[in-house]
Design an enzyme around this catalytic site. Structure first.
Site, PDB file in Angstrom:
ATOM      1  N   GLU A   1      31.220  45.405  50.546  1.00 50.72           N
ATOM      2  CA  GLU A   1      32.032  46.289  51.449  1.00 50.72           C
ATOM      3  C   GLU A   1      33.735  46.941  50.857  1.00 50.72           C
ATOM      4  O   GLU A   1      34.409  47.476  51.405  1.00 50.72           O
ATOM      5  CB  GLU A   1      32.159  45.391  53.123  1.00 50.72           C
TER       6      GLU A   1
ATOM      7  N   ASP B   1      38.852  48.335  50.760  1.00 51.19           N
ATOM      8  CA  ASP B   1      37.399  46.845  51.414  1.00 51.19           C
ATOM      9  C   ASP B   1      37.777  46.719  53.079  1.00 51.19           C
ATOM     10  O   ASP B   1      38.669  47.058  53.710  1.00 51.19           O
ATOM     11  CB  ASP B   1      38.380  45.755  50.992  1.00 51.19           C
ATOM     12  N   ILE B   2      36.927  46.683  53.672  1.00 52.70           N
ATOM     13  CA  ILE B   2      36.439  46.826  55.271  1.00 52.70           C
ATOM     14  C   ILE B   2      36.988  45.545  55.634  1.00 52.70           C
ATOM     15  O   ILE B   2      35.889  44.126  54.843  1.00 52.70           O
ATOM     16  CB  ILE B   2      34.788  46.673  55.016  1.00 52.70           C
TER      17      ILE B   2
END
Length: 473
Positions: free
Chosen positions: A391, A348-349
């Site tokens: 994301e 996950d960003i």
């Protein structure tokens, strides 16, 4: 009384053997069973079967090995292959060996029934063709030869209609050309979006020098047709040959070339090396084969493009959520069946909403594309990559234990953290948090449990300050 249709069912799973046997016997077929590849080969040696239904993986031997043995012993038997994890390469090889149909597990009785009827119809047609050819050969050798070529064209067309996958179409065309023209090799030279591929199929192994000669000849003919310069070093060559212990074939002395045209555009070149042309060869035969091949390749190309749109995320080119879950189920089932290791990384960003709010969603897309590119460059060909949503990204790692998966996650994290993204002329640092989970694990019963555990590990990374990789407990 008409002789019954004899079927051989080959599968190492007792439940599959029993289900198929009960169903086929209710349909009025005489059924024999084999639980291994060696048992199947023994059965083939004792009886001629109308149809053989075999699994791809039989434990001791592969279904491909059984099929290759069958083609040496019983060339007329129809074969239906079933598999739970078949790849395009498996499908391609199966069709090149003359498989009538390829069924993906879980199988349904409706599909088995339909494929059985198709296989038996083909067998009846082949028997009729053989009878016609025998009758004609006694009266007129030229007529018999022409009829044989027409029937070969019919069979090629039928096999091309049976698949829309690109590589099986190529392999079917090439293996048929070698058979129809009794030639040493056949090749298809294709150019698409600036990429040049040469696919060669030979009756015997070929030396590198002969492959180079075939490549140079196809390239020269293409450039003559299109006035388009392509360096020989840019041509990617794929070569297959029939299984044989014979030495490489002799030098290519003669080549027959036919342009491949689809939708009023030349897409490639079809070549036949050292063809056994006789006075009985239909003069238009190569062009009919070329037209069939071009049409099938164009259809396969469009199907591949449509399928790619349906399975991949439009922005990153990775598998979309649904396609990834399908692959997860396939890999999880295979790992459980063969007791192999399977790991999953969820990524996950960090603070991605802030990136969108500060620089705009178009710049956020640049970050998503960049992260996907780094993920792809850090992965093996066997890894399965997807954009899980927003994301979040996922990487499925077959035959990878938890320590190896955690090391890989850490490498990905460092690579992204050290890669500044150019957003609105500013260098922006981006970090990611990752969670790693591995099967087998007593807490995992279904594929979704692997995702759940990786997600919990990802949450742990977020809780401990982000920009880190954590292993599921």
């Amino acid at each position: 009384m008409k002789d019954p249709v004899h079927i051989l069912v080959v599968d190492d799973e007792p439940d599959i053997r029993e289900l198929l046997t009960v169903f086929l016997e209710r349909m009025g077929y005489a059924v024999d069973v084999a639980s291994s590849g060696r048992q199947a080969i023994e059965s083939i040696g004792r009886r001629v079967y109308d149809v053989i239904i075999t699994d791809l993986d039989l434990g001791d031997l592969s279904g491909m090995e059984v099929l290759a043995h069958l083609r040496r012993q019983q060339a007329t038997s129809e074969v239906i292959m079933i598999s739970g994890y078949g790849t395009v390469e498996h499908v391609s090889e199966a069709f090149s060996l003359g498989v009538s149909a390829y069924i993906q597990k879980p199988i349904t009785f409706a599909e088995v029934d339909a494929r059985m009827k198709e296989a038996l119809a083909k067998r009846r047609f082949a028997a009729s063709v053989d009878q016609v050819l025998k009758s004609a050969s006694g009266a007129d050798a030229e007529l018999a030869k022409h009829l044989e070529q027409v029937f070969q064209l019919y069979d090629l067309g039928r096999r091309l209609i049976a698949t829309l996958d690109y590589q099986p179409v190529i392999d079917t065309v090439l293996s048929s050309l070698v058979s129809i023209f009794q030639c040493e090799c056949a090749c298809i030279f294709l150019v698409e979006n600036g990429r040049a591929d040469l696919h060669v199929y030979s009756a015997l192994p070929m030396s590198e020098a002969d492959l180079g000669a075939v490549r140079a000849d196809a390239l020269a003919f293409w450039q003559k047709l299109r006035r388009e310069e392509i360096a020989e070093a840019q041509v990617k060559t794929f070569h297959k040959s029939r299984p044989s212990g014979d030495p490489p074939s002799g030098p290519v002395a003669q080549t027959m070339r036919v342009p491949l045209s689809a939708q009023e555009k030349v897409i490639g070149v079809l070549s036949v090396c050292n063809p056994a042309l006789t006075a009985h060869t239909l003069e238009y035969l190569p062009y009919i084969v070329g037209d069939l091949a071009a049409l099938a390749l164009d259809n396969a190309s469009q199907h591949r493009h449509t399928r790619m749109l349906a399975l991949t995320d439009g922005l990153t080119g990775l598998l979309n959520h649904r396609a990834f879950l399908d692959r997860l189920h396939q890999e999880f089932d295979r790992s459980r069946r063969y007791n192999s290791i399977l790991s999953l990384i969820m990524l996950d960003i960090d603070d991605f909403k802030a990136v969108n709010d500060t620089y705009g969603h178009l710049q956020g897309d640049i970050v998503l594309e960049g992260v996907a590119r780094i993920l792809r460059n850090s992965s093996r060909e066997s890894d399965v990559l997807g954009r899980y949503g927003g994301e979040e990204f996922v990487a499925l790692l077959p035959e990878t234990n938890s320590s190896q998966a955690l090391l890989k996650a850490e490498r990905i994290r460092k690579e992204i953290a050290s890669h500044p993204f150019q957003l609105n002329h500013s260098a922006v640092e981006v970090t990611v948090s990752l969670g790693v989970a591995t099967w087998p694990n007593p807490d995992m019963q279904v594929p979704e449990d692997l995702i759940k555990q990786a997600d919990l590990a990802l949450y742990k990374s977020k809780s401990f300050g982000k920009n880190r990789a954590s292993l599921a407990e």
